[in-house]
Enzyme design. Structure first.
Site, mmCIF file in Angstrom:
data_model
loop_
_atom_site.group_PDB
_atom_site.id
_atom_site.type_symbol
_atom_site.label_atom_id
_atom_site.label_comp_id
_atom_site.label_asym_id
_atom_site.label_seq_id
_atom_site.Cartn_x
_atom_site.Cartn_y
_atom_site.Cartn_z
ATOM 1 N N TYR A 142 -10.232 9.628 -41.436
ATOM 2 C CA TYR A 142 -10.832 10.906 -41.064
ATOM 3 C C TYR A 142 -11.697 11.370 -42.228
ATOM 4 O O TYR A 142 -11.285 11.313 -43.389
ATOM 5 C CB TYR A 142 -9.747 11.952 -40.777
ATOM 6 N N ASP A 237 -14.630 8.133 -49.771
ATOM 7 C CA ASP A 237 -14.236 9.495 -49.416
ATOM 8 C C ASP A 237 -13.005 9.844 -50.271
ATOM 9 O O ASP A 237 -11.896 9.402 -49.978
ATOM 10 C CB ASP A 237 -13.924 9.592 -47.925
ATOM 11 N N LYS A 265 -11.576 19.912 -51.947
ATOM 12 C CA LYS A 265 -10.197 20.366 -52.116
ATOM 13 C C LYS A 265 -9.847 20.770 -53.549
ATOM 14 O O LYS A 265 -10.054 21.907 -53.944
ATOM 15 C CB LYS A 265 -9.248 19.296 -51.570
HETATM 16 P P1 KE4 Z 1 -12.875 19.610 -44.759
HETATM 17 O O1 KE4 Z 1 -14.190 19.650 -43.998
HETATM 18 O O2 KE4 Z 1 -11.692 19.913 -43.867
HETATM 19 O O3 KE4 Z 1 -12.913 20.436 -46.037
HETATM 20 O O4 KE4 Z 1 -12.683 18.105 -45.296
HETATM 21 C C1 KE4 Z 1 -12.765 17.054 -44.369
HETATM 22 C C2 KE4 Z 1 -12.063 15.833 -44.929
HETATM 23 C C3 KE4 Z 1 -12.833 14.796 -45.419
HETATM 24 N N1 KE4 Z 1 -12.264 13.677 -45.915
HETATM 25 C C4 KE4 Z 1 -10.916 13.549 -45.960
HETATM 26 C C5 KE4 Z 1 -10.313 12.296 -46.518
HETATM 27 C C6 KE4 Z 1 -10.078 14.580 -45.468
HETATM 28 O O5 KE4 Z 1 -8.739 14.423 -45.495
HETATM 29 C C7 KE4 Z 1 -10.660 15.749 -44.951
HETATM 30 C C8 KE4 Z 1 -9.844 16.894 -44.397
HETATM 31 N N2 KE4 Z 1 -8.430 16.767 -44.508
HETATM 32 C C9 KE4 Z 1 -7.669 17.422 -43.465
HETATM 33 C C10 KE4 Z 1 -6.196 17.080 -43.682
HETATM 34 N N3 KE4 Z 1 -5.913 15.732 -43.299
HETATM 35 C C11 KE4 Z 1 -7.921 18.894 -43.416
HETATM 36 C C12 KE4 Z 1 -6.945 19.689 -42.576
HETATM 37 C C13 KE4 Z 1 -7.610 20.293 -41.369
HETATM 38 O O6 KE4 Z 1 -8.447 19.632 -40.724
HETATM 39 O O7 KE4 Z 1 -7.250 21.452 -41.057
#
Ligand code: KE4
Length: 427
Positions: A142, A237, A265
């Site tokens: 993801y 990523d 993050k």
């Molecule tokens: P955001 O757009 O949510 O800040 O980041 C996306 C993203 C990109 N790459 C990786 C490896 C990620 O894990 C994420 C987002 N992580 C999720 C938790 N698995 C965010 C939680 C959510 O979607 O509410």
């Protein structure tokens, strides 16, 4: 009726699903989400006054624990100077210099406001730099809700059984090739046939959106070799692993140099942030110098920069990565002891302070393995742990996060609760 239930009923009237991000909705585990009132250290307090030891840590940013005084104070001090400028400011220069210093593959970096923006911008850059359109990703990985990457995606997409989102044009999704992870033959065969079409391969440095599994020895090296040979870019990523598993992210550990890295993050300390960076010859294609456009009103805003910088400095001062490894190892040893006591060797994957307990006794190396876990057992585990005072991610397709605020007391209390919750889950 609990205040959480009242709030959830109200939320559902005006927010889709009652949540601002799908994974929060407890759909995979059943029941209703609780609403949080405040959080401090390793503990969150819900609106009904229940205290919970937190292993989600707002999905990674709370690496020092929630609301450490040092971060709260820097928010206060910085806010007095301004909340957002939309004008270059000293904080963003210092953040960029810190990232470039800590992550050698990043020669230049641009701030944005989420991990999604970071990965989306990496794709656009890769396509602009190579003149090619095809992107390669892996089943269960993801990378945020980027159209081109919501294809066989993990995290909330997987949790809700829709790894391929509606609304993504078929013509666009057709430009994304999805390969099985940890399958050398599959990626070798694909590149032999189509490597000349590929703009970039994007991979979670450590896949942690279908639980958490590790690259098999040589696998990332193979991806690096194939992308280099075929003129494609390698995008790591590191939105979750960056600055968490090591000061320089997982690339510091594995010794692989990606062409671009997506970050987020931890570098925001809990405030909205993302960043992407890499080779200067690629990054210089970005507007205003180059033809690849990317922008953001709040990019580099002083609050996120000041808090993120302070968090990074605190991590370094506290030898945070070593301490996180020690605490992670303590937690893992405890979980393995429990499984041995019960006679059920559940699979527990971990790197540093990121982990996943699968209700599966076979090794988990990819999404297919992860899906073999006992979903009902996970649900029973999740809710029993929550009832007893520990909050894990409300999905088997997420990772757990340990912070510097998880001391021996919290870990031992958590393990006692896990012992009861695992026994309950397995019947
Ligand atoms: P955001 O757009 O949510 O800040 O980041 C996306 C993203 C990109 N790459 C990786 C490896 C990620 O894990 C994420 C987002 N992580 C999720 C938790 N698995 C965010 C939680 C959510 O979607 O509410």
């Amino acid at each position: 009726m609990s205040l959480s239930s009242k709030l959830f009923a109200a939320a559902k009237q005006v927010i889709p699903g009652g949540v601002n991000s799908p994974v929060r909705a407890f759909r995979n585990v059943g029941g209703e989400p609780f609403f949080v009132r405040r959080a401090k250290g390793a503990v969150i307090e819900d609106v009904d006054g229940r205290l919970l030891i937190d292993y989600v840590g707002t999905w990674g940013p709370a690496i020092l624990g929630h609301a450490p005084d040092v971060l709260v104070n820097v928010v206060h001090e910085t806010a007095k100077l301004g909340l957002s400028f939309g004008i270059p400011n000293p904080w963003e220069v210092e953040m960029a210099r810190t990232i470039v210093d800590w992550v050698p593959s990043v020669q230049k970096v641009r701030m944005c406001n989420s991990g999604t923006e970071a990965t989306m911008s990496c794709l656009r850059l890769a396509r602009g730099f190579t003149g090619r359109d095809r992107i390669v990703k892996f089943h269960g990985c993801y990378h945020g809700h980027v159209d081109s990457l919501l294809v066989s995606a993990g995290s909330g997409a997987l949790t809700h059984g829709r790894p391929d989102s509606a609304g993504v044009p078929a013509a666009l999704a057709a430009l994304t090739t999805v390969l099985p992870y940890n399958d050398p033959e599959a990626i070798e065969a694909f590149f032999a046939a189509s490597g000349h079409e590929v703009a970039a391969v994007i991979v979670e440095a450590i896949p942690a959106n279908a639980g958490l599994f590790l690259p098999k020895p040589g696998y990332l090296e193979l991806i690096r070799s194939l992308t280099t040979t075929h003129g494609a870019l390698l995008i790591f990523d590191e939105v979750m692993t960056g600055f968490r598993v090591a000061r320089g992210g997982y690339q510091e550990i594995c010794g692989i140099t990606p062409d671009l890295t997506a970050m987020g993050k931890v570098i925001g300390g809990g405030l909205p942030v993302g960043a992407f960076g890499g080779r200067a010859d690629i990054m210089d294609l970005l507007a205003p110098d180059g033809p690849v456009y990317q922008a953001g009103t709040l990019s580099g805003n002083p609050l996120a920069m000041a808090v993120g910088l302070t968090q990074l400095r605190e991590l370094e001062k506290a030898h945070g990565w070593q301490r996180l490894e020690e605490t992670g190892a303590r937690f893992e040893a405890g979980i393995r002891d429990i499984c041995n006591e019960i006679g059920r060797p559940l699979t527990f994957n971990r790197i540093g302070s990121m982990f996943c307990l699968y209700f599966n006794e076979a090794p988990v190396w990819n999404l297919d393995d992860a899906k073999k876990g006992d979903a009902d057992a996970f649900r029973r585990f999740f809710h029993k742990a929550l009832e007893l005072g520990v909050y894990f991610a409300p999905s088997p397709y997420e990772a757990g996060f340990i912070s510097l605020a998880h001391g021996p007391l919290q870990i031992d209390d958590s393990l006692d609760i896990c012992r009861t919750a695992i026994r309950h889950a397995l019947g």
